[in-house]
Scaffold this motif. Structure first.
Motif: not given
Length: 192
Positions: A46-55
């Motif tokens: 499966s895929w583990l997904t995420g993000r960076f909240n601050r940039f």
């Protein structure tokens, strides 16, 4: 002396884009219209997904003159968010991002390769986990035009794939999880 250094740095970053309009990435906390997302395979199932909240970042862009364009983005690696608190703590630790030592990741373009009017490749240097490597972002223009508040905006999307070991991240996640895919969605507000 500091102001002279800052001026020289700015000149070196944007000398190739003197004719291009300057945009600031819309990362306002009240209504951001940009995202830095990632995904990596979990055990090949499966895929583990995420993000960076601050940039934050900016780019220079002129339609029809992509060779005069440039981009710089700085990511706060402490803001990694995979929607799971314990996993995020592990991602921030020494096995992965080592955010205590490397709280920022930076991408600075050095060349734009035009494919056609809507598609191009952004060549540049990514510094992540204290390591700087050449990367290429496959980018597509989404659109541009006036906004309802009297401003002017331009939006792009881009993807690239990184080998974790290239950036000194060698935690064993299994043979299916050696690379991470980045998805960038950027809307910039032109600075007149």
């Amino acid at each position: 002396m500091k102001s002279l250094y800052t001026g020289l740095l700015a000149l070196s970053l944007f000398s190739a884009s003197a004719t291009a309009a300057h945009y600031v990435i819309d990362d306002d906390e009240k209504g951001a219209h940009a995202a830095v997302n990632f995904k990596i395979k979990h055990l090949g199932y499966s895929w583990l997904t995420g993000r960076f909240n601050r940039f934050e970042g900016h780019f220079n862009y002129e339609p029809g003159k992509l060779e005069d364009s440039s981009v710089k983005v700085t990511i706060d690696t402490t803001s990694v968010d995979s929607n799971h608190a314990r996993r995020d703590k592990h991602l921030r630790g020494d096995d992965f991002l080592s955010v205590d030592k490397f709280p920022k990741a930076t991408f600075i373009s050095n060349r734009i390769e035009t494919i056609n009017e809507e598609e191009f490749k952004i060549h540049g240097k990514l510094t992540l986990h204290g390591v700087t490597k050449d990367v290429v972002i496959d980018a597509t223009k989404i659109g541009e035009g006036k906004d309802p508040w009297g401003g002017y905006r331009a939006g792009f999307t881009g993807t690239t794939e990184l080998a974790l070991k290239d950036f000194g991240i060698d935690y064993n996640l299994g043979p299916a999880s050696t690379h991470v895919q980045l998805e960038l969605h950027v809307e910039g507000i032109r600075q007149d």
